[in-house]
Design an enzyme around this catalytic site. Structure first.
Site, PDB file in Angstrom:
ATOM      1  N   GLU A   1      36.621  32.789 -46.659  1.00 24.10           N
ATOM      2  CA  GLU A   1      35.845  32.215 -47.763  1.00 24.10           C
ATOM      3  C   GLU A   1      34.853  33.287 -48.162  1.00 24.10           C
ATOM      4  OE1 GLU A   1      33.343  31.269 -50.098  1.00 24.10           O
ATOM      5  OE2 GLU A   1      32.296  30.263 -48.463  1.00 24.10           O
TER       6      GLU A   1
ATOM      7  N   CYS B   1      27.713  31.039 -52.684  1.00 26.80           N
ATOM      8  CA  CYS B   1      28.968  31.609 -53.177  1.00 26.80           C
ATOM      9  C   CYS B   1      29.498  30.817 -54.357  1.00 26.80           C
ATOM     10  CB  CYS B   1      29.991  31.688 -52.051  1.00 26.80           C
ATOM     11  SG  CYS B   1      30.287  30.125 -51.208  1.00 26.80           S
TER      12      CYS B   1
END
Length: 463
Positions: free
Chosen positions: A231, A265
């Site tokens: 990720e 993010c």
């Protein structure tokens, strides 16, 4: 690699931790292996009792746990308390669903000789988790909850600036009843990480972090023939169509870009606004950002936190300077931020061309990239013109239109009339340079298991 707690608001280094020795790493792996052979035989119903206890402990001492997040990486206390609650909710998701999601699956077979066929999901062993600093507890919870429920055990290498948060979570799991070795935090060096990956008792690596770190670790895992999930970064598009509720869209844009000081993010980093309503939206957006108040993250009146470190703040400022040097226009928004602390004053970048490096970059701080699109088609084109593919948002009052546009956005997640969100019962993950694999719900539960076929036949003689 120095592990230390340095308060981003005061700049004071409060506590340091030595790097792990090779002996520490060996002991952690030995303990993890021993724990695995016990834990894999533990029933799922008993495994999740540990998760339930951990959730209860987090809620019982939520402010105490939250303050360590604020202390180590500067998160607003309200956001820190929300992270503690989210971590507890993730544990409880698997308490409720793991046994059913891991149940053996009976498979149909047209071969008359196959009387039964079952797919079972068995744990593999030790999983290495490499996690970042921006959500010190949530990042741990979303990997250990499904993996412990599945019967695996974990070794954690956390970010070097949140060592106390990592230590607290290990102690939390022990207090919740996890066997020693079931979850070990170690202050590992980069060289030791490769050693861990190459250990035959380690069967997978889950990393959340930068593209650079992901590329290195994925390469090491690949050479060792170990599965990995990544990720990585994101530059989420936030599309505002001409029929959007502009007040609502602007409020969510301010939040989506500035929560956790923009260090997320899946933050709404690229605002893509249809030309017809561009000026009206930008006026509302600038007013909302200007109302943010920078200050002590423990103060409930503060709405804009410092960045995680002075180095992080300096890096973001350098990115802005580079963007302007390549032709972008920078609009500084709001009042001056405090001189003390790793603060960055919000900036809006416009007039970004594809020749500008900033066009394709991720900004990890309160910097908004704003684009004007002549229509829906161009807005979708801009949204997809990115090396990243994590999340995105579409704002429109026509939900069916929103769904249609969402299907054309090339990311792992798209929300309609909301910034990309993080929920305990919804999957998380992206594509392209945002990584691969999925975290949370049943997808994460089965990332690191052996999907074993058990077939029963009734055949006499040779095939």
């Amino acid at each position: 690699m120095a592990y230390a707690t340095t308060n981003p608001y005061t700049g004071e280094t409060l506590k340091t931790f030595p790097n792990a020795t090779d002996e520490d790493v060996s002991l952690a792996l030995n303990q993890a292996d021993t724990a695995f052979h016990q834990w894999k035989l533990t029933s799922i119903s008993d495994r999740v009792k540990v998760l339930k206890k951990a959730a209860d402990l987090l809620r019982a001492r939520h402010t105490e746990y939250a303050k360590f997040l604020t202390l180590e990486m500067g998160k607003l206390l309200s956001e820190a308390e929300a992270e503690v609650e989210l971590s507890a909710a993730i544990f409880e998701y698997y308490v409720e669903h793991a046994e059913q999601q891991l149940a053996p699956e009976k498979l149909p077979s047209k071969d008359p000789a196959v009387t039964e066929a079952w797919l079972v999901h068995e744990p593999l062993g030790i999983i290495l988790a490499i996690e970042p600093w921006n959500f010190p507890y949530y990042q741990i919870a979303r990997i250990i909850a499904p993996q412990l429920a599945a019967g695996n055990v974990l070794v954690l290498k956390h970010a070097s600036n949140v060592p106390q948060s990592a230590d607290l979570f290990e102690k939390l799991m022990l207090e919740a009843g996890l066997p020693v070795g079931g979850f070990r935090n170690i202050y590992a060096t980069r060289k030791q990480i490769e050693t861990i990956i190459n250990d035959p008792r380690v069967h997978g690596v889950a990393l959340t972090g930068s593209e650079g770190a992901g590329a290195v670790v994925a390469s090491q895992a690949g050479k060792a023939l170990k599965k990995s999930t990544m990720e990585l970064g994101g530059a989420d598009a936030f599309l505002v169509l001409e029929d959007a509720d502009l007040d609502k869209a602007a409020r969510w844009a301010v939040f989506g870009r500035h929560w956790n000081a923009g260090q997320v993010c899946c933050s709404s980093k690229r605002l893509i606004v249809i030309e017809a309503i561009y000026e009206a939206f930008i006026e509302r957006y600038i007013a909302g950002v200007a109302a943010l108040k920078a200050g002590d993250p423990l103060d409930p009146e503060t709405s804009l936190a410092p960045l995680s470190s002075q180095g992080a703040a300096d890096d973001v400022r350098r990115q802005v300077e580079e963007a302007v040097a390549h032709g972008a226009s920078a609009t500084v928004i709001g009042s001056e931020v405090p001189a003390r602390g790793a603060f960055v004053r919000p900036v809006m970048l416009t007039n970004l061309t594809k020749e500008n490096p900033a066009y394709y970059q991720e900004f990890f701080g309160p910097i908004s990239l704003v684009f004007k699109a002549k229509d829906e088609t161009e807005a979708i084109q801009i949204a997809n013109d990115s090396p990243f593919g994590l999340g995105g948002s579409v704002f429109t009052q026509d939900i069916e239109r929103g769904k249609r546009v969402a299907r054309q956005i090339s990311t792992g997640m798209v929300y309609i009339n909301h910034p990309t969100a993080v929920k305990a019962d919804l999957p998380f993950g992206g594509i392209r340079r945002s990584g691969y694999g999925r975290e949370l719900i049943g997808l994460d539960l089965k990332e690191f298991v052996n999907h074993k076929l058990i077939g029963v036949t009734d055949i006499d003689g040779n095939f």
